[in-house]
Design a protein around this motif. Sequence first.
Motif, PDB file in Angstrom:
ATOM      1  N   LYS A  50       0.819  -1.205   0.000  1.00 59.23           N
ATOM      2  CA  LYS A  50       0.000   0.000   0.000  1.00 59.23           C
ATOM      3  C   LYS A  50       0.858   1.263   0.000  1.00 59.23           C
ATOM      4  CE  LYS A  50      -4.264   1.349   2.243  1.00 59.23           C
ATOM      5  NZ  LYS A  50      -5.143   1.078   3.367  1.00 59.23           N
ATOM      6  N   LEU A  51       2.051   1.169   0.553  1.00 62.89           N
ATOM      7  CA  LEU A  51       2.968   2.309   0.637  1.00 62.89           C
ATOM      8  C   LEU A  51       3.379   2.820  -0.741  1.00 62.89           C
ATOM      9  CD1 LEU A  51       4.701   4.101   2.520  1.00 62.89           C
ATOM     10  CD2 LEU A  51       6.428   2.305   2.441  1.00 62.89           C
ATOM     11  N   LEU A  52       3.275   1.996  -1.758  1.00 62.65           N
ATOM     12  CA  LEU A  52       3.681   2.407  -3.104  1.00 62.65           C
ATOM     13  C   LEU A  52       2.903   3.630  -3.572  1.00 62.65           C
ATOM     14  CD1 LEU A  52       5.390   1.723  -5.667  1.00 62.65           C
ATOM     15  CD2 LEU A  52       3.303   0.692  -6.527  1.00 62.65           C
ATOM     16  N   ARG A  53       1.624   3.693  -3.271  1.00 65.49           N
ATOM     17  CA  ARG A  53       0.816   4.849  -3.696  1.00 65.49           C
ATOM     18  C   ARG A  53       1.434   6.148  -3.193  1.00 65.49           C
ATOM     19  NH1 ARG A  53      -4.865   4.181  -1.545  1.00 65.49           N
ATOM     20  NH2 ARG A  53      -5.064   6.203  -2.502  1.00 65.49           N
ATOM     21  N   ASN A  54       1.764   6.196  -1.917  1.00 67.41           N
ATOM     22  CA  ASN A  54       2.336   7.412  -1.345  1.00 67.41           C
ATOM     23  C   ASN A  54       3.734   7.694  -1.903  1.00 67.41           C
ATOM     24  OD1 ASN A  54       0.081   7.778   0.227  1.00 67.41           O
ATOM     25  ND2 ASN A  54       0.923   6.600   1.920  1.00 67.41           N
ATOM     26  N   MET A  55       4.499   6.644  -2.115  1.00 65.49           N
ATOM     27  CA  MET A  55       5.849   6.828  -2.643  1.00 65.49           C
ATOM     28  C   MET A  55       5.816   7.392  -4.067  1.00 65.49           C
ATOM     29  SD  MET A  55       8.029   5.964  -0.324  1.00 65.49           S
ATOM     30  CE  MET A  55       9.535   5.569  -1.168  1.00 65.49           C
ATOM     31  N   VAL A  56       4.918   6.908  -4.897  1.00 63.50           N
ATOM     32  CA  VAL A  56       4.832   7.392  -6.277  1.00 63.50           C
ATOM     33  C   VAL A  56       4.366   8.843  -6.291  1.00 63.50           C
ATOM     34  CG1 VAL A  56       3.581   7.116  -8.448  1.00 63.50           C
ATOM     35  CG2 VAL A  56       4.506   5.133  -7.299  1.00 63.50           C
ATOM     36  N   ILE A  57       3.380   9.166  -5.488  1.00 67.08           N
ATOM     37  CA  ILE A  57       2.890  10.545  -5.421  1.00 67.08           C
ATOM     38  C   ILE A  57       4.008  11.472  -4.947  1.00 67.08           C
ATOM     39  CG2 ILE A  57       1.291  12.064  -4.193  1.00 67.08           C
ATOM     40  CD1 ILE A  57      -0.718   9.691  -4.292  1.00 67.08           C
ATOM     41  N   ASN A  58       4.723  11.070  -3.907  1.00 67.04           N
ATOM     42  CA  ASN A  58       5.835  11.891  -3.413  1.00 67.04           C
ATOM     43  C   ASN A  58       6.935  12.022  -4.454  1.00 67.04           C
ATOM     44  OD1 ASN A  58       4.693  12.447  -0.921  1.00 67.04           O
ATOM     45  ND2 ASN A  58       5.558  10.607   0.001  1.00 67.04           N
ATOM     46  N   PHE A  59       7.209  10.961  -5.190  1.00 65.76           N
ATOM     47  CA  PHE A  59       8.221  11.009  -6.240  1.00 65.76           C
ATOM     48  C   PHE A  59       7.875  12.056  -7.289  1.00 65.76           C
ATOM     49  CE2 PHE A  59       9.527   9.605 -10.485  1.00 65.76           C
ATOM     50  CZ  PHE A  59      10.908   9.700 -10.342  1.00 65.76           C
ATOM     51  N   TYR A  60       6.638  12.073  -7.753  1.00 64.43           N
ATOM     52  CA  TYR A  60       6.243  13.042  -8.772  1.00 64.43           C
ATOM     53  C   TYR A  60       6.286  14.468  -8.243  1.00 64.43           C
ATOM     54  CZ  TYR A  60       4.830   9.301 -11.907  1.00 64.43           C
ATOM     55  OH  TYR A  60       4.824   8.207 -12.733  1.00 64.43           O
ATOM     56  N   ILE A  61       5.885  14.676  -7.006  1.00 58.23           N
ATOM     57  CA  ILE A  61       5.921  16.019  -6.420  1.00 58.23           C
ATOM     58  C   ILE A  61       7.366  16.488  -6.245  1.00 58.23           C
ATOM     59  CG2 ILE A  61       5.413  17.329  -4.319  1.00 58.23           C
ATOM     60  CD1 ILE A  61       2.841  15.643  -4.093  1.00 58.23           C
ATOM     61  N   ILE A  62       8.226  15.620  -5.756  1.00 55.00           N
ATOM     62  CA  ILE A  62       9.635  15.984  -5.569  1.00 55.00           C
ATOM     63  C   ILE A  62      10.315  16.241  -6.908  1.00 55.00           C
ATOM     64  CG2 ILE A  62      11.875  15.068  -4.829  1.00 55.00           C
ATOM     65  CD1 ILE A  62      10.315  13.725  -2.503  1.00 55.00           C
ATOM     66  N   ASN A  63       9.980  15.453  -7.922  1.00 62.90           N
ATOM     67  CA  ASN A  63      10.545  15.665  -9.255  1.00 62.90           C
ATOM     68  C   ASN A  63      10.135  17.032  -9.805  1.00 62.90           C
ATOM     69  OD1 ASN A  63      11.872  15.065 -11.688  1.00 62.90           O
ATOM     70  ND2 ASN A  63       9.986  14.270 -12.576  1.00 62.90           N
ATOM     71  N   PHE A  64       8.884  17.407  -9.628  1.00 66.86           N
ATOM     72  CA  PHE A  64       8.403  18.710 -10.085  1.00 66.86           C
ATOM     73  C   PHE A  64       9.103  19.840  -9.328  1.00 66.86           C
ATOM     74  CE2 PHE A  64       5.144  22.131  -9.844  1.00 66.86           C
ATOM     75  CZ  PHE A  64       5.199  22.515 -11.171  1.00 66.86           C
ATOM     76  N   ALA A  65       9.219  19.702  -8.018  1.00 64.02           N
ATOM     77  CA  ALA A  65       9.897  20.719  -7.213  1.00 64.02           C
ATOM     78  C   ALA A  65      11.374  20.829  -7.593  1.00 64.02           C
ATOM     79  CB  ALA A  65       9.745  20.404  -5.729  1.00 64.02           C
ATOM     80  N   PHE A  66      12.010  19.701  -7.856  1.00 64.03           N
ATOM     81  CA  PHE A  66      13.412  19.714  -8.282  1.00 64.03           C
ATOM     82  C   PHE A  66      13.568  20.446  -9.605  1.00 64.03           C
ATOM     83  CE2 PHE A  66      16.859  17.879 -10.779  1.00 64.03           C
ATOM     84  CZ  PHE A  66      17.937  18.160  -9.959  1.00 64.03           C
ATOM     85  N   ASN A  67      12.685  20.190 -10.560  1.00 63.19           N
ATOM     86  CA  ASN A  67      12.781  20.865 -11.859  1.00 63.19           C
ATOM     87  C   ASN A  67      12.624  22.377 -11.718  1.00 63.19           C
ATOM     88  OD1 ASN A  67      13.318  18.701 -13.569  1.00 63.19           O
ATOM     89  ND2 ASN A  67      11.172  18.144 -13.684  1.00 63.19           N
ATOM     90  N   ILE A  68      11.707  22.814 -10.864  1.00 56.10           N
ATOM     91  CA  ILE A  68      11.523  24.252 -10.657  1.00 56.10           C
ATOM     92  C   ILE A  68      12.747  24.854  -9.981  1.00 56.10           C
ATOM     93  CG2 ILE A  68      10.198  25.967  -9.350  1.00 56.10           C
ATOM     94  CD1 ILE A  68       7.711  24.340  -9.950  1.00 56.10           C
ATOM     95  N   SER A  69      13.255  24.199  -8.951  1.00 55.56           N
ATOM     96  CA  SER A  69      14.420  24.753  -8.254  1.00 55.56           C
ATOM     97  C   SER A  69      15.649  24.753  -9.159  1.00 55.56           C
ATOM     98  CB  SER A  69      14.687  23.987  -6.965  1.00 55.56           C
ATOM     99  OG  SER A  69      14.999  22.644  -7.246  1.00 55.56           O
ATOM    100  N   TYR A  70      15.816  23.728  -9.973  1.00 60.52           N
ATOM    101  CA  TYR A  70      16.938  23.679 -10.912  1.00 60.52           C
ATOM    102  C   TYR A  70      16.843  24.826 -11.920  1.00 60.52           C
ATOM    103  CZ  TYR A  70      20.425  21.660 -14.043  1.00 60.52           C
ATOM    104  OH  TYR A  70      21.537  21.450 -14.820  1.00 60.52           O
ATOM    105  N   TYR A  71      15.628  25.103 -12.389  1.00 62.46           N
ATOM    106  CA  TYR A  71      15.414  26.209 -13.318  1.00 62.46           C
ATOM    107  C   TYR A  71      15.779  27.536 -12.663  1.00 62.46           C
ATOM    108  CZ  TYR A  71      12.996  29.447 -16.419  1.00 62.46           C
ATOM    109  OH  TYR A  71      12.706  30.472 -17.276  1.00 62.46           O
ATOM    110  N   LEU A  72      15.325  27.747 -11.444  1.00 63.77           N
ATOM    111  CA  LEU A  72      15.595  29.010 -10.758  1.00 63.77           C
ATOM    112  C   LEU A  72      17.080  29.179 -10.446  1.00 63.77           C
ATOM    113  CD1 LEU A  72      12.543  29.110  -8.354  1.00 63.77           C
ATOM    114  CD2 LEU A  72      12.880  30.433 -10.453  1.00 63.77           C
ATOM    115  N   ILE A  73      17.736  28.112 -10.035  1.00 62.19           N
ATOM    116  CA  ILE A  73      19.162  28.201  -9.713  1.00 62.19           C
ATOM    117  C   ILE A  73      19.980  28.475 -10.975  1.00 62.19           C
ATOM    118  CG2 ILE A  73      21.156  26.843  -8.950  1.00 62.19           C
ATOM    119  CD1 ILE A  73      19.231  25.517  -6.924  1.00 62.19           C
ATOM    120  N   THR A  74      19.704  27.751 -12.045  1.00 64.14           N
ATOM    121  CA  THR A  74      20.481  27.970 -13.269  1.00 64.14           C
ATOM    122  C   THR A  74      20.153  29.309 -13.914  1.00 64.14           C
ATOM    123  OG1 THR A  74      18.857  26.713 -14.534  1.00 64.14           O
ATOM    124  CG2 THR A  74      20.826  25.548 -13.795  1.00 64.14           C
TER     125      THR A  74
END
Length: 79
Positions: free
Chosen positions: A10-34
């Motif tokens: 059951k934990l997979l649902r939360n892990m996948v959702i967190n993965f997508y949110i963290i990936n989106f946040a990483f892309n935004i922060s990478y854009y702002l830093i660069t």
Amino acid sequence: MVYLGMKKKKLLRNMVINFYIINFAFNISYYLITNSIEEMATHEFMSEQGRNIVKSLVTCLIWIPYFINSKRVKNTYIN
């Protein structure tokens, strides 16, 4: 996540959702830093990073609601 998927945890649902949110946040922060570093902020590079943000946003908009609302996901990942 592969292990959780194979074991149908059951934990997979939360892990996948967190993965997508963290990936989106990483892309935004990478854009702002660069964008703040002038040597890296070429037009081609920044437009590519903008496309990555849009791709990850679309991915989030499709897959997060699916993992939250899908009856198939709820029935598959029950342990």
